[in-house]
Design an enzyme around this catalytic site. Sequence first.
Site, PDB file in Angstrom:
ATOM      1  N   LYS A   7       9.607  -4.705  13.465  1.00  0.00           N
ATOM      2  CA  LYS A   7      10.291  -4.593  14.766  1.00  0.00           C
ATOM      3  C   LYS A   7      10.913  -3.209  14.950  1.00  0.00           C
ATOM      4  O   LYS A   7      11.024  -2.443  13.997  1.00  0.00           O
ATOM      5  CB  LYS A   7      11.350  -5.695  14.895  1.00  0.00           C
ATOM      6  CG  LYS A   7      10.811  -7.102  14.640  1.00  0.00           C
ATOM      7  CD  LYS A   7       9.847  -7.598  15.707  1.00  0.00           C
ATOM      8  CE  LYS A   7       8.966  -8.691  15.191  1.00  0.00           C
ATOM      9  NZ  LYS A   7       8.993  -9.968  15.800  1.00  0.00           N
TER      10      LYS A   7
HETATM   11  C1  LIG Z   1       8.950 -11.409  15.511  1.00  0.00           C
HETATM   12  C2  LIG Z   1       9.082 -12.350  16.640  1.00  0.00           C
HETATM   13  C3  LIG Z   1       9.855 -13.519  16.533  1.00  0.00           C
HETATM   14  C4  LIG Z   1      10.423 -14.030  15.250  1.00  0.00           C
HETATM   15  O1  LIG Z   1      11.197 -13.173  14.526  1.00  0.00           O
HETATM   16  P1  LIG Z   1      11.289 -13.325  12.937  1.00  0.00           P
HETATM   17  O2  LIG Z   1      12.402 -12.424  12.571  1.00  0.00           O
HETATM   18  O3  LIG Z   1       9.969 -12.895  12.369  1.00  0.00           O
HETATM   19  O4  LIG Z   1      11.598 -14.750  12.626  1.00  0.00           O
HETATM   20  C5  LIG Z   1      10.021 -14.298  17.664  1.00  0.00           C
HETATM   21  N1  LIG Z   1       9.439 -13.975  18.829  1.00  0.00           N
HETATM   22  C6  LIG Z   1       8.670 -12.883  18.967  1.00  0.00           C
HETATM   23  C7  LIG Z   1       8.064 -12.588  20.300  1.00  0.00           C
HETATM   24  C8  LIG Z   1       8.448 -12.037  17.881  1.00  0.00           C
HETATM   25  O5  LIG Z   1       7.675 -10.955  18.028  1.00  0.00           O
END
Ligand SMILES: *Cc1c(COP(=O)(O)O)cnc(C)c1O
Length: 365
Positions: free
Chosen positions: A178
């Site tokens: 992210k």
């Molecule tokens: C990465 C992501 C999540 C979940 O996040 P995690 O930290 O991996 O649990 C939820 N929604 C979207 C759209 C994502 O890209």
Amino acid sequence: MIPISAVAIGAEEEALVLEVLRSGQLAQGPKVAQLEAASCAMAGTAHAVAVNSGTAALVLALKAIGVGPGDEVITTPFTFAATLNAIIESGATARFADIGADFNLDASYVEALINDRTKAVLPVHLYGHPAEMSTLSALASGAGAALVEDCAQAHGATFDGRPVGGFGVGCFSFYATKNISSGEGGVVTTDDAALADRMRILRNQGMRARYDYVVPGHNYRMTDVIAAIAIPQFARLGDIVGARQANAAALSSLLADVVGIAVPVVSPNRTHVWHQYTIRLDVEAGIDRANVVAELERQGVGCGVYYPNLAYDYDCYRSHPSVVVDPCPNASQAAASVLSLPVHSGVTDADLEHIADAVARAVRC
Ligand SMILES: *Cc1c(COP(=O)(O)O)cnc(C)c1O
């Protein structure tokens, strides 16, 4: 190989992690509080509750709102599985509205699904481009439903000058890929003090004070080590986003004349933070995405398909009692034609030229 994502952490993160290790305070402590303050500033909210993943953020938000069995949550099918998994874990039924040209929930399709059981509307700011928040929040409040924003890909993105995560209840992720990354982690942002209080209790086994259990809870806590990895990146977020925006603009101009693709568009009243730079391939004209992917890889360009199927388009969801398979033709078309290219801050000017040349060649193959 130019990777599709790259972790960019350095001396500041190392120093802060070392400070935590030497402090002896490894579990949730002062660094988590500092990350929560930085999250409030990012989303423009009064409260933030840090948790151990973006998925946990979504589950915690839904549970604290009171979403449960018998309720419906309307979301987009063009998202990562976590969005759907969180709705299922809350006990509610997932409903799916179709998307618009920006890949995000389109309010007109949401409106058609609203009924007495609608408890929350859950837009995803996909790829870092904010959903149309003015109509979506008006719709949700008109229906007496909560607005939960999946901001996992959209740290610092704005709609009408206001940051995402502050229109409703914001759910962010700090997973390794992210725009702010600590390996794992997440945070929920809100202006609602009572909701934040419920989330703090649910995060910590349902405990208000030590061994004072007021509700069956969970362990969604973040550690101070994880917070220390993320904290310096909040201060650098402007630079992180700026680099991605510059790379996206360069790619769009280099790719402008390539026949058989459409470059991503940014809606006028929004800032895109480019978690992904995603083109559409003209698959109707015979361009084969698998061939393009293979050719790009041969030319050393990492790429990704986010997402090849709609969230519910797997046997485990199609047959699930909490999932209504609402048809979404726009989303299906997007799933069949999208392709994401490297846009992160590690991509150099020479890389951008190479990526654009490689795409032009790959779509001709
Ligand atoms: C990465 C992501 C999540 C979940 O996040 P995690 O930290 O991996 O649990 C939820 N929604 C979207 C759209 C994502 O890209």
